[in-house]
Structures are given as C-alpha cells and as structure tokens.
Design an enzyme around this catalytic site. Structure first.
Site, PDB file in Angstrom:
ATOM      1  N   THR A  27      -5.306  58.139   1.348  1.00  0.00           N
ATOM      2  CA  THR A  27      -5.928  57.453   2.481  1.00  0.00           C
ATOM      3  C   THR A  27      -7.296  56.919   2.066  1.00  0.00           C
ATOM      4  O   THR A  27      -8.103  57.654   1.501  1.00  0.00           O
ATOM      5  CB  THR A  27      -6.084  58.420   3.664  1.00  0.00           C
ATOM      6  OG1 THR A  27      -4.798  58.884   4.056  1.00  0.00           O
ATOM      7  CG2 THR A  27      -6.760  57.742   4.844  1.00  0.00           C
ATOM      8  N   GLN A 102       4.201  54.535   1.301  1.00  0.00           N
ATOM      9  CA  GLN A 102       4.438  55.850   1.909  1.00  0.00           C
ATOM     10  C   GLN A 102       4.493  55.706   3.435  1.00  0.00           C
ATOM     11  O   GLN A 102       3.547  55.220   4.057  1.00  0.00           O
ATOM     12  CB  GLN A 102       3.334  56.841   1.531  1.00  0.00           C
ATOM     13  CG  GLN A 102       3.658  58.268   1.979  1.00  0.00           C
ATOM     14  CD  GLN A 102       2.514  59.229   1.721  1.00  0.00           C
ATOM     15  OE1 GLN A 102       1.444  59.099   2.318  1.00  0.00           O
ATOM     16  NE2 GLN A 102       2.744  60.201   0.856  1.00  0.00           N
ATOM     17  N   TYR A 182       1.852  67.238   7.927  1.00  0.00           N
ATOM     18  CA  TYR A 182       2.125  66.171   8.878  1.00  0.00           C
ATOM     19  C   TYR A 182       3.469  66.384   9.550  1.00  0.00           C
ATOM     20  O   TYR A 182       4.099  67.431   9.388  1.00  0.00           O
ATOM     21  CB  TYR A 182       1.969  64.817   8.194  1.00  0.00           C
ATOM     22  CG  TYR A 182       0.549  64.617   7.688  1.00  0.00           C
ATOM     23  CD1 TYR A 182      -0.535  64.660   8.581  1.00  0.00           C
ATOM     24  CD2 TYR A 182       0.279  64.446   6.346  1.00  0.00           C
ATOM     25  CE1 TYR A 182      -1.835  64.527   8.133  1.00  0.00           C
ATOM     26  CE2 TYR A 182      -1.037  64.308   5.888  1.00  0.00           C
ATOM     27  CZ  TYR A 182      -2.080  64.354   6.796  1.00  0.00           C
ATOM     28  OH  TYR A 182      -3.376  64.229   6.353  1.00  0.00           O
ATOM     29  N   ARG A 229       8.038  63.186  -0.361  1.00  0.00           N
ATOM     30  CA  ARG A 229       7.008  64.104  -0.856  1.00  0.00           C
ATOM     31  C   ARG A 229       7.059  65.425  -0.102  1.00  0.00           C
ATOM     32  O   ARG A 229       7.219  65.446   1.128  1.00  0.00           O
ATOM     33  CB  ARG A 229       5.622  63.477  -0.696  1.00  0.00           C
ATOM     34  CG  ARG A 229       4.522  64.255  -1.410  1.00  0.00           C
ATOM     35  CD  ARG A 229       3.192  63.559  -1.276  1.00  0.00           C
ATOM     36  NE  ARG A 229       2.184  64.213  -2.101  1.00  0.00           N
ATOM     37  CZ  ARG A 229       0.887  63.907  -2.082  1.00  0.00           C
ATOM     38  NH1 ARG A 229       0.457  62.955  -1.280  1.00  0.00           N
ATOM     39  NH2 ARG A 229       0.028  64.540  -2.852  1.00  0.00           N
TER      40      ARG A 229
END
Length: 366
Positions: A27, A102, A182, A229
């Site tokens: 990020t 991603q 997440y 991932r």
C-alpha cells in the site's frame, strides 16, 4: 546475468519470467483523487520504474466501496479506475515487464468513515481492536457488521468483477488477498469467525469462501493467471490471534489448492517472533513446500543472500521483496551487480506526493 538462483528464468504457468525476484504488494496511498484512480505520472511511472522485476504485484486494490479500509488506495471497480490501471499496465509492458493486480477486501479492518457511517463488513461482529488509516489519520476500529449470506454472495461477485476488470485493464494476472488479517483471512480464523452457518464452525466451512471466490474468478479468466496470498503464522498484528486450528486450517487450504492449476501460492514468513507460540509454524516455506505441488512464492524480510538460499534449497520458486523495492527500483540490477541497497524512508510510505515514491535513485542503470 549471473547464475544466482534469484536471477534465473522461471516459467510461471506459461508466463515467462526473466528472474525470480518479485515486487511484493505494498500500500502506498498515492491515489489522492476523487475517483481513487491510478495516474500516469504517479502509479504508472512508479511501477514502470520497477519493471525489471520477474513479476510485479500491485498494491491491494479494493473490489468495491465496501472493501475500502485505507485512504487514497486505487480501486478496480469503477470505469475511471480501470482506465487508470490501463496506463499502468501499458507502461510496465512497454518496459517489458509483467504485472499482476492484488484484489483486496479489508473486512473489519475498515472504519465507518469509509462507509457513510455504516459499520464495515466481517464474518462476525468482533472488533479487531486495531486501527484503520482514514482520511483523518489512523482511527480505532469498531465492532463490524456480521455479513449475511447475501453479503457474502455479493462479495464473491465483487471479487469476480474485480478480476474481469483487471483483465480489461491489461494485467497479466491477479492475486487474491487472503492474508494479513483482511476479509478472507478473517473467515479462516476461529477468533474472528464464530459463525454457525455454512461459512463457520468447521475448518472446511471457514475456508469455503476462498474456494468460491476462486471458482467465480475462473469464470472470467484462466485459472493459470490466478495467484493468492496467505499468512499462516500471523499472530497479533491486524487483530488476528492464532489457536489450535490455525495451522491445520492453512494446511487444509494449501492441500486443497493442489486441485487447481493456479499461477502461484504466495506465503509470508511470520511477521513477529513465534518461536514460543505452540500454535505457530516458524519456518513457513519449509513447512508448505512439501504440501504444495505448484509454484510457491515466499516473502517477509528476505535479503539477497536469504533469497538465493531459499530457492537453492528448493523451499520456494520465487521470492517477493517489499520495502527494498520502495527505495530500490533497480533491485534486480543491484542484485546482479552487487550494488548496495538504498535505505527507505518510512515517513514517506503513505503520504501524498512524489517524495519517497518517485525520487529514489536508480544507480544500477546509470
């Protein structure tokens, strides 16, 4: 090129990589425009400077408004965002690079400030007691809304649409972000998922959403271009706590992924010291290499020597580098020519502007 293992070619399920050095997703919060769209003079230039990587994986890109949890991140669900990413992929491809995007949904790691005051979505109504990076700075997370079955089905569709948009934008593939606390990771973890329906309870149920996402994405792109991932031994950061079923859950997931012909599985070594954690695995690559038959990518705190070693020992096929790529756009060439790396400046990781983003020296190409 020299014959360092990192600098040898690799066939990524049909995509020829000139080396095994991967730029990890990071990020950077530079999409500070009303559409949160990538720009030619920012994101496109940033990734093109790093096109000598065997593969670039972009920063996490939200798949919907519901998926957002960090300020100024470029999405993949609006027309302007797709057009912006087209500029990125063209510039990278013009430099003979290869790039995956991603796909990201942060789940409970978000904040009501991103959702018109509404609570963020999550598997269960459990506060991660972490922080979200909002337009007003870091704020404490809140107790999220437990997703309904309809919410889950919509989210799966959002992942599918994100993948479709990625193909339209010219990406070579996608990476499903099912890691780092997440949304999808929240489903896997027993301390963040206390559901009693078909998406909770058993290991198989908690992992179900991931495989439904993969099946949905396969409808709009070849599965050979899908990566994902995972971070099996994450414990503490991002509100994730390991328990006795954590590693068995990831063992189940990785074994089941052998049923698919994916581009790769991208694993992270532990972010923190887990040597005294009875539930954790300290050496992720060594643990999962025997379990997974496809391409295995590893990351987290690798330098050149460790990267060469993990490939030479056969415990990984590709090595993803994060922070070194922030301050060394020419990382591959520096490895090749044995040039010392430039240090990164953490104060400019997430701030607007070109400082700490486009101004690091490219010494190995001079």
């Amino acid at each position: 090129m020299s014959k360092q293992p990192l600098l040898t070619e690799y066939n990524l399920n049909g995509l020829k990589l000139p080396n095994r050095v991967v730029m990890a997703p990071m990020t950077r919060s530079r999409a500070d425009n009303p559409e949160n769209a990538p720009r030619e003079d920012f994101e496109a230039e940033y990734y093109a400077l790093r096109a000598s990587a065997g593969l670039i994986i972009t920063e996490g890109s939200p798949i919907s408004d519901d998926a957002i949890g960090y300020v100024n991140v470029p999405g993949i669900y609006k027309p302007a965002q797709i057009e912006g990413w087209k500029k990125v992929t063209k510039k990278v491809h013009d430099k003979d690079g290869r790039i995956f995007i991603q796909l990201w949904h942060v789940g409970r790691m978000s904040h009501p400030d991103f959702h018109n005051g509404e609570k963020p979505l999550a598997p269960s109504a459990i506060n991660p007691n972490a922080q979200s990076y909002t337009p007003q700075g870091f704020k404490d997370t809140v107790t999220p809304k437990e997703m309904t079955i309809a919410d889950i089905k919509k989210t799966i569709e959002d992942f599918k649409n994100g993948a479709k948009n990625a193909m339209e934008a010219g990406f070579d593939g996608i990476e499903i972000h099912s890691s780092n606390g997440y949304l999808l990771h929240q489903f896997f973890n027993g301390t963040s998922n206390t559901r009693t329906d078909e998406y909770g309870g058993t290991i198989e149920n908690r992992a179900k959403i991931l495989f439904e996402v993969i099946v949905a994405i396969k409808e709009v792109m070849p599965e050979q271009q899908i990566g994902l991932r995972l971070n099996p031994s994450l414990d503490g950061p991002f509100g994730i706590t390991m328990d006795e079923e954590t590693i068995p859950t990831f063992d189940y997931i990785v074994n089941k992924l052998n049923d698919y012909d994916l581009a790769y599985v991208h694993l992270s070594e532990p972010f923190t010291d887990v040597s005294d954690n009875k539930f954790a695995v300290s050496e992720i690559a060594k643990h999962y290499r025997p379990l997974y038959k496809g391409t295995l990518m590893i990351n987290s705190n690798f330098d050149q020597e460790k990267g060469n070693k993990v490939i030479e020992e056969g415990n990984a096929d590709l090595v993803a580098y994060g922070k070194p790529y922030i301050s060394n756009p020419d990382l591959v060439e520096r490895f090749e020519k044995e040039i010392a790396l430039t240090d990164w400046d953490e104060d400019t990781f997430y701030v607007p502007g070109k400082e700490g983003y486009l101004d690091y020296p490219v010494k190995a190409r001079d």
